[in-house]
Design a protein around this motif. Sequence first.
Motif, PDB file in Angstrom:
ATOM      1  N   ALA A   1      41.283  47.252  25.425  1.00 54.25           N
ATOM      2  CA  ALA A   1      42.185  46.156  25.780  1.00 54.25           C
ATOM      3  C   ALA A   1      42.502  46.220  27.273  1.00 54.25           C
ATOM      4  CB  ALA A   1      43.473  46.265  24.969  1.00 54.25           C
ATOM      5  N   ALA A   2      42.967  45.118  27.800  1.00 47.61           N
ATOM      6  CA  ALA A   2      43.422  45.088  29.188  1.00 47.61           C
ATOM      7  C   ALA A   2      44.493  46.153  29.378  1.00 47.61           C
ATOM      8  CB  ALA A   2      43.974  43.714  29.537  1.00 47.61           C
ATOM      9  N   ASN A   3      44.467  46.813  30.517  1.00 46.56           N
ATOM     10  CA  ASN A   3      45.416  47.858  30.912  1.00 46.56           C
ATOM     11  C   ASN A   3      45.232  49.189  30.192  1.00 46.56           C
ATOM     12  OD1 ASN A   3      46.729  46.163  32.842  1.00 46.56           O
ATOM     13  ND2 ASN A   3      47.734  45.149  31.128  1.00 46.56           N
ATOM     14  N   GLU A   4      44.214  49.308  29.333  1.00 44.47           N
ATOM     15  CA  GLU A   4      43.925  50.615  28.730  1.00 44.47           C
ATOM     16  C   GLU A   4      43.234  51.503  29.751  1.00 44.47           C
ATOM     17  OE1 GLU A   4      42.722  51.680  24.602  1.00 44.47           O
ATOM     18  OE2 GLU A   4      42.404  49.518  24.454  1.00 44.47           O
ATOM     19  N   VAL A   5      43.456  52.800  29.643  1.00 43.82           N
ATOM     20  CA  VAL A   5      42.812  53.767  30.524  1.00 43.82           C
ATOM     21  C   VAL A   5      41.345  53.894  30.125  1.00 43.82           C
ATOM     22  CG1 VAL A   5      42.759  56.191  31.235  1.00 43.82           C
ATOM     23  CG2 VAL A   5      44.957  55.024  30.932  1.00 43.82           C
ATOM     24  N   PHE A   6      40.445  53.730  31.106  1.00 44.81           N
ATOM     25  CA  PHE A   6      39.018  53.874  30.806  1.00 44.81           C
ATOM     26  C   PHE A   6      38.398  55.088  31.484  1.00 44.81           C
ATOM     27  CE2 PHE A   6      38.861  51.179  34.615  1.00 44.81           C
ATOM     28  CZ  PHE A   6      37.822  51.742  35.359  1.00 44.81           C
TER      29      PHE A   6
ATOM     30  N   TYR B   1      42.143  41.364  41.504  1.00 46.20           N
ATOM     31  CA  TYR B   1      42.790  42.664  41.668  1.00 46.20           C
ATOM     32  C   TYR B   1      43.914  42.863  40.660  1.00 46.20           C
ATOM     33  CZ  TYR B   1      40.399  42.339  46.146  1.00 46.20           C
ATOM     34  OH  TYR B   1      39.443  42.215  47.122  1.00 46.20           O
ATOM     35  N   THR B   2      44.215  44.151  40.380  1.00 47.85           N
ATOM     36  CA  THR B   2      45.324  44.493  39.497  1.00 47.85           C
ATOM     37  C   THR B   2      46.413  45.208  40.290  1.00 47.85           C
ATOM     38  OG1 THR B   2      44.582  46.730  38.920  1.00 47.85           O
ATOM     39  CG2 THR B   2      43.657  44.904  37.620  1.00 47.85           C
ATOM     40  N   ALA B   3      47.602  45.268  39.713  1.00 45.27           N
ATOM     41  CA  ALA B   3      48.707  45.993  40.334  1.00 45.27           C
ATOM     42  C   ALA B   3      48.426  47.494  40.367  1.00 45.27           C
ATOM     43  CB  ALA B   3      50.001  45.713  39.578  1.00 45.27           C
ATOM     44  N   GLU B   4      47.500  47.957  39.511  1.00 46.63           N
ATOM     45  CA  GLU B   4      47.142  49.380  39.461  1.00 46.63           C
ATOM     46  C   GLU B   4      46.004  49.709  40.425  1.00 46.63           C
ATOM     47  OE1 GLU B   4      47.396  47.461  36.601  1.00 46.63           O
ATOM     48  OE2 GLU B   4      49.441  48.138  36.257  1.00 46.63           O
ATOM     49  N   HIS B   5      45.593  48.730  41.242  1.00 47.79           N
ATOM     50  CA  HIS B   5      44.617  48.920  42.328  1.00 47.79           C
ATOM     51  C   HIS B   5      43.166  49.009  41.870  1.00 47.79           C
ATOM     52  CE1 HIS B   5      48.213  49.331  44.649  1.00 47.79           C
ATOM     53  NE2 HIS B   5      48.574  50.360  43.907  1.00 47.79           N
ATOM     54  N   GLU B   6      42.851  48.332  40.760  1.00 51.67           N
ATOM     55  CA  GLU B   6      41.454  48.150  40.384  1.00 51.67           C
ATOM     56  C   GLU B   6      41.014  46.761  40.830  1.00 51.67           C
ATOM     57  OE1 GLU B   6      42.813  51.472  38.160  1.00 51.67           O
ATOM     58  OE2 GLU B   6      43.581  49.450  37.968  1.00 51.67           O
TER      59      GLU B   6
ATOM     60  N   ASN C   1      36.915  37.794  27.517  1.00 49.31           N
ATOM     61  CA  ASN C   1      37.283  36.419  27.842  1.00 49.31           C
ATOM     62  C   ASN C   1      37.344  36.270  29.364  1.00 49.31           C
ATOM     63  OD1 ASN C   1      38.293  33.859  28.106  1.00 49.31           O
ATOM     64  ND2 ASN C   1      40.195  34.246  27.004  1.00 49.31           N
ATOM     65  N   PRO C   2      36.288  35.720  29.988  1.00 54.00           N
ATOM     66  CA  PRO C   2      36.269  35.612  31.450  1.00 54.00           C
ATOM     67  C   PRO C   2      37.472  34.863  32.031  1.00 54.00           C
ATOM     68  CG  PRO C   2      34.079  35.235  30.583  1.00 54.00           C
ATOM     69  CD  PRO C   2      35.009  35.316  29.394  1.00 54.00           C
ATOM     70  N   ALA C   3      38.104  33.990  31.252  1.00 51.88           N
ATOM     71  CA  ALA C   3      39.280  33.265  31.742  1.00 51.88           C
ATOM     72  C   ALA C   3      40.436  34.217  32.035  1.00 51.88           C
ATOM     73  CB  ALA C   3      39.704  32.203  30.728  1.00 51.88           C
ATOM     74  N   ASP C   4      40.412  35.419  31.433  1.00 50.53           N
ATOM     75  CA  ASP C   4      41.465  36.413  31.687  1.00 50.53           C
ATOM     76  C   ASP C   4      41.514  36.830  33.159  1.00 50.53           C
ATOM     77  OD1 ASP C   4      42.118  36.352  29.013  1.00 50.53           O
ATOM     78  OD2 ASP C   4      41.191  38.283  28.539  1.00 50.53           O
ATOM     79  N   LEU C   5      40.390  36.706  33.860  1.00 48.90           N
ATOM     80  CA  LEU C   5      40.369  37.073  35.276  1.00 48.90           C
ATOM     81  C   LEU C   5      41.315  36.187  36.090  1.00 48.90           C
ATOM     82  CD1 LEU C   5      37.708  38.502  34.262  1.00 48.90           C
ATOM     83  CD2 LEU C   5      36.901  38.200  36.579  1.00 48.90           C
ATOM     84  N   ASP C   6      41.548  34.969  35.614  1.00 49.18           N
ATOM     85  CA  ASP C   6      42.427  34.043  36.336  1.00 49.18           C
ATOM     86  C   ASP C   6      43.860  34.560  36.419  1.00 49.18           C
ATOM     87  OD1 ASP C   6      40.225  32.397  36.630  1.00 49.18           O
ATOM     88  OD2 ASP C   6      40.777  31.095  34.950  1.00 49.18           O
TER      89      ASP C   6
ATOM     90  N   PRO D   1      41.026  46.111  33.968  1.00 47.16           N
ATOM     91  CA  PRO D   1      41.706  44.879  34.398  1.00 47.16           C
ATOM     92  C   PRO D   1      41.835  43.840  33.287  1.00 47.16           C
ATOM     93  CG  PRO D   1      39.986  45.494  35.962  1.00 47.16           C
ATOM     94  CD  PRO D   1      39.829  46.385  34.765  1.00 47.16           C
ATOM     95  N   VAL D   2      40.809  43.715  32.442  1.00 44.05           N
ATOM     96  CA  VAL D   2      40.795  42.752  31.334  1.00 44.05           C
ATOM     97  C   VAL D   2      40.119  43.413  30.134  1.00 44.05           C
ATOM     98  CG1 VAL D   2      40.753  40.690  32.826  1.00 44.05           C
ATOM     99  CG2 VAL D   2      38.599  41.729  32.073  1.00 44.05           C
ATOM    100  N   ALA D   3      40.319  42.849  28.954  1.00 42.22           N
ATOM    101  CA  ALA D   3      39.702  43.390  27.747  1.00 42.22           C
ATOM    102  C   ALA D   3      38.186  43.242  27.798  1.00 42.22           C
ATOM    103  CB  ALA D   3      40.252  42.668  26.521  1.00 42.22           C
TER     104      ALA D   3
END
Length: 126
Positions: free
Chosen positions: A52-57, A9-14, A108-113, A72-74
């Motif tokens: 990139a991570a945190n960009e608006v999609f 989860y992200t702080a932005e609720h995704e 980079n799947p490790a970014d999920l950590d 949530p991640v790039a």
Amino acid sequence: MNFPSELRYTAEHEWIKLVDGNVALVGITDYAQDQLGDVVFVEVNSLDQELAANEVFGSVEAVKTVSDLFLPVAGKVLEVNESLNDSPDKVNTDPYGDGWVIKLEVSNPADLDALMDAATYQESVH
């Protein structure tokens, strides 16, 4: 409120969940859809784009507000859930299932950590 333990989860609720190798589903959380109210439109204008991570999609439009969606991640947006065009309410009724928003090729799947687990996210919204 529902906080599935297999998601991050992200702080932005995704939320994000790896489903096949480095391919993940991304959507908004049960908490987010509850706060937004009835979702009437989901717009994603980033198909086939590397972000990139945190960009608006994209964005989610509810009866009273519009909210940006943050990656949530790039990664590269591979697919948009086309069923939301006709049934945006799936975001409300099944946010972790049929209400997913995009399929993402994660750089980079490790970014999920670095994202929140279910217990941490649940604490952050209470």
